[in-house]
Scaffold this motif. Structure first.
Motif, PDB file in Angstrom:
ATOM      1  N   VAL A  48       0.846  -1.189   0.000  1.00  0.00           N
ATOM      2  CA  VAL A  48       0.000   0.000   0.000  1.00  0.00           C
ATOM      3  C   VAL A  48       0.884   1.242   0.000  1.00  0.00           C
ATOM      4  O   VAL A  48       1.827   1.345   0.782  1.00  0.00           O
ATOM      5  N   LYS A  49       0.583   2.175  -0.912  1.00  0.00           N
ATOM      6  CA  LYS A  49       1.303   3.449  -0.965  1.00  0.00           C
ATOM      7  C   LYS A  49       0.284   4.576  -0.956  1.00  0.00           C
ATOM      8  O   LYS A  49      -0.656   4.571  -1.742  1.00  0.00           O
ATOM      9  N   ASP A  50       0.489   5.540  -0.087  1.00  0.00           N
ATOM     10  CA  ASP A  50      -0.407   6.691   0.041  1.00  0.00           C
ATOM     11  C   ASP A  50      -1.863   6.263   0.234  1.00  0.00           C
ATOM     12  O   ASP A  50      -2.778   6.883  -0.297  1.00  0.00           O
ATOM     13  N   GLY A  51      -2.069   5.180   0.943  1.00  0.00           N
ATOM     14  CA  GLY A  51      -3.413   4.723   1.252  1.00  0.00           C
ATOM     15  C   GLY A  51      -4.096   3.956   0.138  1.00  0.00           C
ATOM     16  O   GLY A  51      -5.245   3.568   0.275  1.00  0.00           O
ATOM     17  N   GLN A  52      -3.391   3.766  -0.986  1.00  0.00           N
ATOM     18  CA  GLN A  52      -3.992   3.059  -2.112  1.00  0.00           C
ATOM     19  C   GLN A  52      -3.100   1.926  -2.583  1.00  0.00           C
ATOM     20  O   GLN A  52      -1.899   1.921  -2.342  1.00  0.00           O
ATOM     21  N   ILE A  53      -3.721   0.979  -3.282  1.00  0.00           N
ATOM     22  CA  ILE A  53      -2.998  -0.120  -3.894  1.00  0.00           C
ATOM     23  C   ILE A  53      -3.641  -0.367  -5.254  1.00  0.00           C
ATOM     24  O   ILE A  53      -4.858  -0.251  -5.410  1.00  0.00           O
ATOM     25  N   VAL A  54      -2.814  -0.666  -6.247  1.00  0.00           N
ATOM     26  CA  VAL A  54      -3.295  -0.992  -7.585  1.00  0.00           C
ATOM     27  C   VAL A  54      -3.119  -2.492  -7.769  1.00  0.00           C
ATOM     28  O   VAL A  54      -2.028  -3.022  -7.563  1.00  0.00           O
ATOM     29  N   LEU A  55      -4.208  -3.170  -8.153  1.00  0.00           N
ATOM     30  CA  LEU A  55      -4.190  -4.620  -8.278  1.00  0.00           C
ATOM     31  C   LEU A  55      -4.565  -5.050  -9.692  1.00  0.00           C
ATOM     32  O   LEU A  55      -5.550  -4.562 -10.263  1.00  0.00           O
ATOM     33  N   ASN A  56      -3.792  -5.981 -10.232  1.00  0.00           N
ATOM     34  CA  ASN A  56      -4.086  -6.596 -11.519  1.00  0.00           C
ATOM     35  C   ASN A  56      -5.132  -7.675 -11.266  1.00  0.00           C
ATOM     36  O   ASN A  56      -4.888  -8.618 -10.514  1.00  0.00           O
ATOM     37  N   ILE A  57      -6.314  -7.536 -11.892  1.00  0.00           N
ATOM     38  CA  ILE A  57      -7.371  -8.532 -11.667  1.00  0.00           C
ATOM     39  C   ILE A  57      -7.665  -9.339 -12.939  1.00  0.00           C
ATOM     40  O   ILE A  57      -8.753  -9.907 -13.073  1.00  0.00           O
ATOM     41  N   ALA A  58      -6.696  -9.395 -13.841  1.00  0.00           N
ATOM     42  CA  ALA A  58      -6.865 -10.206 -15.046  1.00  0.00           C
ATOM     43  C   ALA A  58      -6.998 -11.677 -14.655  1.00  0.00           C
ATOM     44  O   ALA A  58      -6.460 -12.115 -13.629  1.00  0.00           O
ATOM     45  N   ALA A  59      -7.693 -12.432 -15.482  1.00  0.00           N
ATOM     46  CA  ALA A  59      -7.942 -13.846 -15.193  1.00  0.00           C
ATOM     47  C   ALA A  59      -6.644 -14.623 -14.974  1.00  0.00           C
ATOM     48  O   ALA A  59      -6.599 -15.541 -14.154  1.00  0.00           O
ATOM     49  N   GLY A  60      -5.580 -14.278 -15.671  1.00  0.00           N
ATOM     50  CA  GLY A  60      -4.314 -14.976 -15.519  1.00  0.00           C
ATOM     51  C   GLY A  60      -3.532 -14.587 -14.274  1.00  0.00           C
ATOM     52  O   GLY A  60      -2.588 -15.265 -13.882  1.00  0.00           O
ATOM     53  N   ALA A  61      -3.922 -13.488 -13.641  1.00  0.00           N
ATOM     54  CA  ALA A  61      -3.187 -13.004 -12.472  1.00  0.00           C
ATOM     55  C   ALA A  61      -3.831 -13.399 -11.153  1.00  0.00           C
ATOM     56  O   ALA A  61      -3.168 -13.391 -10.119  1.00  0.00           O
ATOM     57  N   VAL A  62      -5.126 -13.718 -11.185  1.00  0.00           N
ATOM     58  CA  VAL A  62      -5.840 -14.043  -9.953  1.00  0.00           C
ATOM     59  C   VAL A  62      -6.588 -15.362 -10.119  1.00  0.00           C
ATOM     60  O   VAL A  62      -6.821 -15.818 -11.229  1.00  0.00           O
ATOM     61  N   GLY A  63      -6.965 -15.938  -9.010  1.00  0.00           N
ATOM     62  CA  GLY A  63      -7.761 -17.164  -9.022  1.00  0.00           C
ATOM     63  C   GLY A  63      -9.066 -16.939  -8.303  1.00  0.00           C
ATOM     64  O   GLY A  63      -9.146 -16.131  -7.375  1.00  0.00           O
ATOM     65  N   ASN A  64     -10.095 -17.641  -8.721  1.00  0.00           N
ATOM     66  CA  ASN A  64     -11.411 -17.586  -8.068  1.00  0.00           C
ATOM     67  C   ASN A  64     -11.961 -16.166  -7.956  1.00  0.00           C
ATOM     68  O   ASN A  64     -12.493 -15.781  -6.916  1.00  0.00           O
ATOM     69  N   LEU A  65     -11.834 -15.384  -9.031  1.00  0.00           N
ATOM     70  CA  LEU A  65     -12.343 -14.008  -9.026  1.00  0.00           C
ATOM     71  C   LEU A  65     -13.868 -14.025  -8.959  1.00  0.00           C
ATOM     72  O   LEU A  65     -14.524 -14.689  -9.764  1.00  0.00           O
ATOM     73  N   GLN A  66     -14.400 -13.299  -7.981  1.00  0.00           N
ATOM     74  CA  GLN A  66     -15.846 -13.151  -7.827  1.00  0.00           C
ATOM     75  C   GLN A  66     -16.151 -11.683  -7.638  1.00  0.00           C
ATOM     76  O   GLN A  66     -15.642 -11.055  -6.697  1.00  0.00           O
ATOM     77  N   ILE A  67     -16.969 -11.132  -8.534  1.00  0.00           N
ATOM     78  CA  ILE A  67     -17.382  -9.730  -8.418  1.00  0.00           C
ATOM     79  C   ILE A  67     -18.871  -9.730  -8.100  1.00  0.00           C
ATOM     80  O   ILE A  67     -19.706  -9.941  -8.975  1.00  0.00           O
ATOM     81  N   SER A  68     -19.196  -9.532  -6.823  1.00  0.00           N
ATOM     82  CA  SER A  68     -20.596  -9.502  -6.391  1.00  0.00           C
ATOM     83  C   SER A  68     -21.019  -8.041  -6.232  1.00  0.00           C
ATOM     84  O   SER A  68     -20.231  -7.125  -6.454  1.00  0.00           O
ATOM     85  N   ASN A  69     -22.251  -7.832  -5.817  1.00  0.00           N
ATOM     86  CA  ASN A  69     -22.720  -6.464  -5.600  1.00  0.00           C
ATOM     87  C   ASN A  69     -22.126  -5.840  -4.339  1.00  0.00           C
ATOM     88  O   ASN A  69     -22.159  -4.626  -4.176  1.00  0.00           O
ATOM     89  N   GLU A  70     -21.566  -6.659  -3.448  1.00  0.00           N
ATOM     90  CA  GLU A  70     -20.998  -6.145  -2.200  1.00  0.00           C
ATOM     91  C   GLU A  70     -19.483  -6.029  -2.219  1.00  0.00           C
ATOM     92  O   GLU A  70     -18.919  -5.162  -1.557  1.00  0.00           O
ATOM     93  N   CYS A  71     -18.806  -6.938  -2.935  1.00  0.00           N
ATOM     94  CA  CYS A  71     -17.348  -6.946  -2.876  1.00  0.00           C
ATOM     95  C   CYS A  71     -16.737  -7.679  -4.058  1.00  0.00           C
ATOM     96  O   CYS A  71     -17.429  -8.336  -4.824  1.00  0.00           O
ATOM     97  N   VAL A  72     -15.424  -7.540  -4.174  1.00  0.00           N
ATOM     98  CA  VAL A  72     -14.626  -8.297  -5.135  1.00  0.00           C
ATOM     99  C   VAL A  72     -13.713  -9.185  -4.306  1.00  0.00           C
ATOM    100  O   VAL A  72     -13.034  -8.701  -3.395  1.00  0.00           O
TER     101      VAL A  72
END
Length: 145
Positions: free
Chosen positions: A44-68
């Motif tokens: 985390v830098k300056d209170g933020q983080i940038v995350l790669n959420i491409a299918a090849g970079a993450v596993g079990n990606l779920q984008i619901s109405n409440e959270c990722v």
């Protein structure tokens, strides 16, 4: 009339699909200090983080109405990441910056009211008494270039 639900989860899913369909790499900008956010704090830098959420970079990606939610490796260490919708600031493509910054929505505002159960603590405003100790010396070290 019933109030509208937040549009951020719908827009996030739409932008994610659009970026993936165009063979771009989706990244999300996350406010790491929103309650419920689970990210590796060392990145985390300056209170933020940038995350790669491409299918090849993450596993079990779920984008619901409440959270990722997804699994990812950070420095080779597997971790579970949880991003409440309120923490997601933007989504964009790494390659060309295409994407969007999300508007602030009432549903995601943090209540900043002061807790009425807190009380004021009064202090004694006396100046500290002087001591007979000599002032501290400056360091004997010097900067060498």
């Amino acid at each position: 009339m019933k109030p509208l639900t937040p549009n951020r989860p719908y827009l996030l899913r739409a932008y994610y699909d659009w970026l993936m369909d165009n063979q771009l790499t989706p990244h999300v900008v996350v406010d790491a200090f929103i309650e419920g956010t689970q990210v590796p704090q060392q990145y985390v830098k300056d209170g933020q983080i940038v995350l790669n959420i491409a299918a090849g970079a993450v596993g079990n990606l779920q984008i619901s109405n409440e959270c990722v939610e997804f699994n990812a490796r950070f420095g080779g260490v597997p971790q579970q990441v949880m991003l409440p919708m309120a923490s997601i600031v933007a989504i964009y493509a790494r390659e060309n910056g295409a994407g969007t910054v999300f508007d602030i929505e009432d549903a995601y505002l943090v209540d900043d009211e002061v807790d009425s159960s807190l009380s004021v603590v009064e202090t004694n405003d006396k100046a500290p008494e002087p001591t007979d100790e000599p002032p501290k010396r400056r360091s004997h070290l010097t900067v060498v270039k």
